[in-house]
Design an enzyme around this catalytic site. Structure first.
Site, PDB file in Angstrom:
ATOM      1  N   ASN A  14      65.920  62.932  -0.735  1.00  0.00           N
ATOM      2  CA  ASN A  14      67.220  62.617  -1.346  1.00  0.00           C
ATOM      3  C   ASN A  14      67.239  62.736  -2.860  1.00  0.00           C
ATOM      4  O   ASN A  14      68.266  63.090  -3.449  1.00  0.00           O
ATOM      5  CB  ASN A  14      67.636  61.182  -0.980  1.00  0.00           C
ATOM      6  CG  ASN A  14      67.844  60.986   0.508  1.00  0.00           C
ATOM      7  OD1 ASN A  14      68.184  61.921   1.219  1.00  0.00           O
ATOM      8  ND2 ASN A  14      67.636  59.770   0.984  1.00  0.00           N
ATOM      9  N   SER A  36      73.383  53.085   4.749  1.00  0.00           N
ATOM     10  CA  SER A  36      72.260  52.579   3.937  1.00  0.00           C
ATOM     11  C   SER A  36      71.939  53.524   2.788  1.00  0.00           C
ATOM     12  O   SER A  36      71.480  53.095   1.727  1.00  0.00           O
ATOM     13  CB  SER A  36      71.020  52.364   4.810  1.00  0.00           C
ATOM     14  OG  SER A  36      70.611  53.578   5.429  1.00  0.00           O
ATOM     15  N   HIS A  67      71.660  62.584   6.370  1.00  0.00           N
ATOM     16  CA  HIS A  67      70.576  61.803   5.783  1.00  0.00           C
ATOM     17  C   HIS A  67      70.779  60.302   5.965  1.00  0.00           C
ATOM     18  O   HIS A  67      69.822  59.539   5.933  1.00  0.00           O
ATOM     19  CB  HIS A  67      70.421  62.160   4.301  1.00  0.00           C
ATOM     20  CG  HIS A  67      69.752  63.473   4.078  1.00  0.00           C
ATOM     21  ND1 HIS A  67      68.857  63.714   3.058  1.00  0.00           N
ATOM     22  CD2 HIS A  67      69.840  64.647   4.751  1.00  0.00           C
ATOM     23  CE1 HIS A  67      68.434  64.965   3.113  1.00  0.00           C
ATOM     24  NE2 HIS A  67      69.026  65.555   4.130  1.00  0.00           N
ATOM     25  N   ASP A  68      72.005  59.888   6.182  1.00  0.00           N
ATOM     26  CA  ASP A  68      72.268  58.491   6.498  1.00  0.00           C
ATOM     27  C   ASP A  68      71.852  58.195   7.933  1.00  0.00           C
ATOM     28  O   ASP A  68      71.093  57.249   8.189  1.00  0.00           O
ATOM     29  CB  ASP A  68      73.755  58.177   6.301  1.00  0.00           C
ATOM     30  CG  ASP A  68      74.095  56.725   6.616  1.00  0.00           C
ATOM     31  OD1 ASP A  68      73.250  55.848   6.324  1.00  0.00           O
ATOM     32  OD2 ASP A  68      75.188  56.462   7.126  1.00  0.00           O
ATOM     33  N   VAL A  84      68.141  57.692   9.156  1.00  0.00           N
ATOM     34  CA  VAL A  84      67.381  56.523   8.681  1.00  0.00           C
ATOM     35  C   VAL A  84      68.035  55.260   9.232  1.00  0.00           C
ATOM     36  O   VAL A  84      69.072  54.812   8.727  1.00  0.00           O
ATOM     37  CB  VAL A  84      67.346  56.477   7.141  1.00  0.00           C
ATOM     38  CG1 VAL A  84      66.506  55.301   6.661  1.00  0.00           C
ATOM     39  CG2 VAL A  84      66.788  57.787   6.585  1.00  0.00           C
ATOM     40  N   ASP A 123      80.740  79.005   9.190  1.00  0.00           N
ATOM     41  CA  ASP A 123      80.795  80.015  10.249  1.00  0.00           C
ATOM     42  C   ASP A 123      79.402  80.194  10.837  1.00  0.00           C
ATOM     43  O   ASP A 123      78.509  79.383  10.587  1.00  0.00           O
ATOM     44  CB  ASP A 123      81.340  81.333   9.686  1.00  0.00           C
ATOM     45  CG  ASP A 123      80.572  81.787   8.433  1.00  0.00           C
ATOM     46  OD1 ASP A 123      79.366  81.461   8.306  1.00  0.00           O
ATOM     47  OD2 ASP A 123      81.187  82.471   7.587  1.00  0.00           O
ATOM     48  N   ASP A 150      74.605  53.889   9.141  1.00  0.00           N
ATOM     49  CA  ASP A 150      74.967  52.553   8.656  1.00  0.00           C
ATOM     50  C   ASP A 150      75.251  52.502   7.158  1.00  0.00           C
ATOM     51  O   ASP A 150      75.325  51.418   6.574  1.00  0.00           O
ATOM     52  CB  ASP A 150      73.844  51.563   8.980  1.00  0.00           C
ATOM     53  CG  ASP A 150      72.509  51.947   8.342  1.00  0.00           C
ATOM     54  OD1 ASP A 150      72.456  52.971   7.613  1.00  0.00           O
ATOM     55  OD2 ASP A 150      71.513  51.233   8.564  1.00  0.00           O
ATOM     56  N   HIS A 203      73.551  74.486   7.667  1.00  0.00           N
ATOM     57  CA  HIS A 203      73.054  75.270   6.535  1.00  0.00           C
ATOM     58  C   HIS A 203      73.836  76.564   6.338  1.00  0.00           C
ATOM     59  O   HIS A 203      73.459  77.392   5.514  1.00  0.00           O
ATOM     60  CB  HIS A 203      71.559  75.565   6.709  1.00  0.00           C
ATOM     61  CG  HIS A 203      70.692  74.379   6.426  1.00  0.00           C
ATOM     62  ND1 HIS A 203      69.315  74.428   6.450  1.00  0.00           N
ATOM     63  CD2 HIS A 203      71.012  73.100   6.095  1.00  0.00           C
ATOM     64  CE1 HIS A 203      68.827  73.236   6.157  1.00  0.00           C
ATOM     65  NE2 HIS A 203      69.843  72.412   5.943  1.00  0.00           N
ATOM     66  N   THR A 204      74.915  76.728   7.063  1.00  0.00           N
ATOM     67  CA  THR A 204      75.799  77.852   6.793  1.00  0.00           C
ATOM     68  C   THR A 204      76.626  77.592   5.532  1.00  0.00           C
ATOM     69  O   THR A 204      77.316  78.477   5.039  1.00  0.00           O
ATOM     70  CB  THR A 204      76.736  78.129   7.997  1.00  0.00           C
ATOM     71  OG1 THR A 204      77.398  79.371   7.794  1.00  0.00           O
ATOM     72  CG2 THR A 204      77.773  77.033   8.167  1.00  0.00           C
ATOM     73  N   ARG A 206      75.891  66.655   4.373  1.00  0.00           N
ATOM     74  CA  ARG A 206      74.463  66.316   4.271  1.00  0.00           C
ATOM     75  C   ARG A 206      74.264  64.807   4.116  1.00  0.00           C
ATOM     76  O   ARG A 206      73.312  64.234   4.634  1.00  0.00           O
ATOM     77  CB  ARG A 206      73.855  67.060   3.085  1.00  0.00           C
ATOM     78  CG  ARG A 206      72.347  66.919   2.948  1.00  0.00           C
ATOM     79  CD  ARG A 206      71.809  67.950   1.976  1.00  0.00           C
ATOM     80  NE  ARG A 206      70.376  67.864   1.829  1.00  0.00           N
ATOM     81  CZ  ARG A 206      69.753  67.525   0.711  1.00  0.00           C
ATOM     82  NH1 ARG A 206      70.468  67.229  -0.369  1.00  0.00           N
ATOM     83  NH2 ARG A 206      68.444  67.475   0.651  1.00  0.00           N
TER      84      ARG A 206
END
Length: 321
Positions: free
Chosen positions: A97, A79, A69-70, A73, A249, A77, A196-197, A65
């Site tokens: 976050n 950030s 999320h990096d 944005v 899976d 990088d 999301h598994t 994750r």
């Protein structure tokens, strides 16, 4: 006519130059980037990730994750790793976050180990990308070749973190748009959602779904209410995949077909819309999902990398040099 031709040629020349520059930035990433400068970098990262996941399997989802999320944005990088400074507010307190993104300590540990063998060589952005791959593999998922050579940003973007990271409340059209804005197709969006598994979500992010929505398995909704009451307990956790929450899976897609998607945004992928058939395919074919997921991860990992002399190689992932 001569003026028009000259102007047209200049425009074409500029367009070709832009394409070449963008292509060069991407081309500078290479799977062999550290072969000479830090030959043990990848094995060092993998060992540390395997140790962290063995200690807590949920950490695999957290590191994956962190990469998502990096990259959403301003590109991949690192950030997201930056702490607040007097000059800018970091992304850690952005709504998607704050209180939920984790794994920073693991990245710190990995960075320390890599710095001890190759000081100032391996970027935090590359560590995050490789750690995401190794986390998926550690939980039984596919592996892929990570392109390397990203450099680290010297600033963060709180407002973009709040606006560009897909929210769990999005409808299908919003999800498609959010990923399209990053150059990712609807098919790649469905494949990447398969992350999301593994992992868990906070009650505050699925409360409205289990109490108010009708496209949800009633017994599934009821089973969640004791851990997520209509008021309070916002931070109580439930697995995103009720079948095998710590195994990478295709069970997530089986959940969706059974109307057991935990988040509103999850169930939107199978709700009478354009992505239903792809969810059905993935629910029936693990190999199709795993292949498409790996390919989409490579593409996402190439979002707007800093290369060449742009950015820096941070010594401490939490702050600029």
């Amino acid at each position: 006519m001569a003026s028009y031709s000259s102007s047209f040629i200049r425009t074409i020349t500029i367009c070709v130059f832009v394409v070449l520059v963008v292509g060069m930035a991407s081309a500078q990433l290479s799977s062999t980037y550290y072969n000479s400068s830090c030959p043990n970098a990848l094995s060092t990262i993998k060992s540390a990730v395997n140790s962290a996941v063995a200690n807590e399997r949920r950490m695999g989802a957290s590191l994956l994750r962190l990469h998502f999320h990096d990259c959403f944005v301003n590109g991949c990088d690192a950030s997201i790793l930056l702490d607040d400074t007097a000059n800018f507010t970091g992304e850690k307190t952005a709504k998607p976050n704050n209180g939920s993104v984790r794994g920073f300590d693991v990245i710190d540990t990995i960075k320390s180990k890599v710095e001890s063998i190759c000081p100032g060589v391996v970027s935090c952005a590359d560590i995050v990308a490789v750690a995401a791959r190794d986390s998926v593999a550690a939980l039984g998922g596919p592996s892929w070749t990570v392109q390397l050579g990203r450099r680290d940003s010297t600033t963060a973007n709180l407002s973009t973190a709040n606006s560009d990271i897909p929210a769990p409340t999005l409808n299908l059209s919003g999800l498609i748009s959010a990923f399209s804005n990053k150059g990712l197709t609807a098919k790649e969006m469905v494949a990447l959602s398969g992350s999301h598994t593994i992992g868990q979500a906070r009650c505050t992010n699925f409360r409205a779904r289990i109490y108010n929505e009708t496209n949800i398995n009633t017994s599934f909704a009821s089973s969640l209410k004791s851990n997520c009451p209509s008021n309070g307990s916002d931070n109580n956790l439930s697995p995103l995949d009720a079948i095998s929450p710590t195994s990478f899976d295709n069970a997530y897609y089986k959940d969706l077909v059974s109307k057991k998607g935990l988040l509103h945004s999850d169930q939107q992928l199978y709700n009478g819309g354009s992505t239903d058939s792809q969810v059905t395919t993935y629910s029936r074919s693990s190999s199709s999902f795993l292949t498409d997921f790996a390919n989409a991860m490579v593409k996402m990992g190439n979002l707007s990398p800093l290369t060449g002399t742009n950015g820096q190689i941070r010594t401490n992932c939490r702050k600029t040099n």
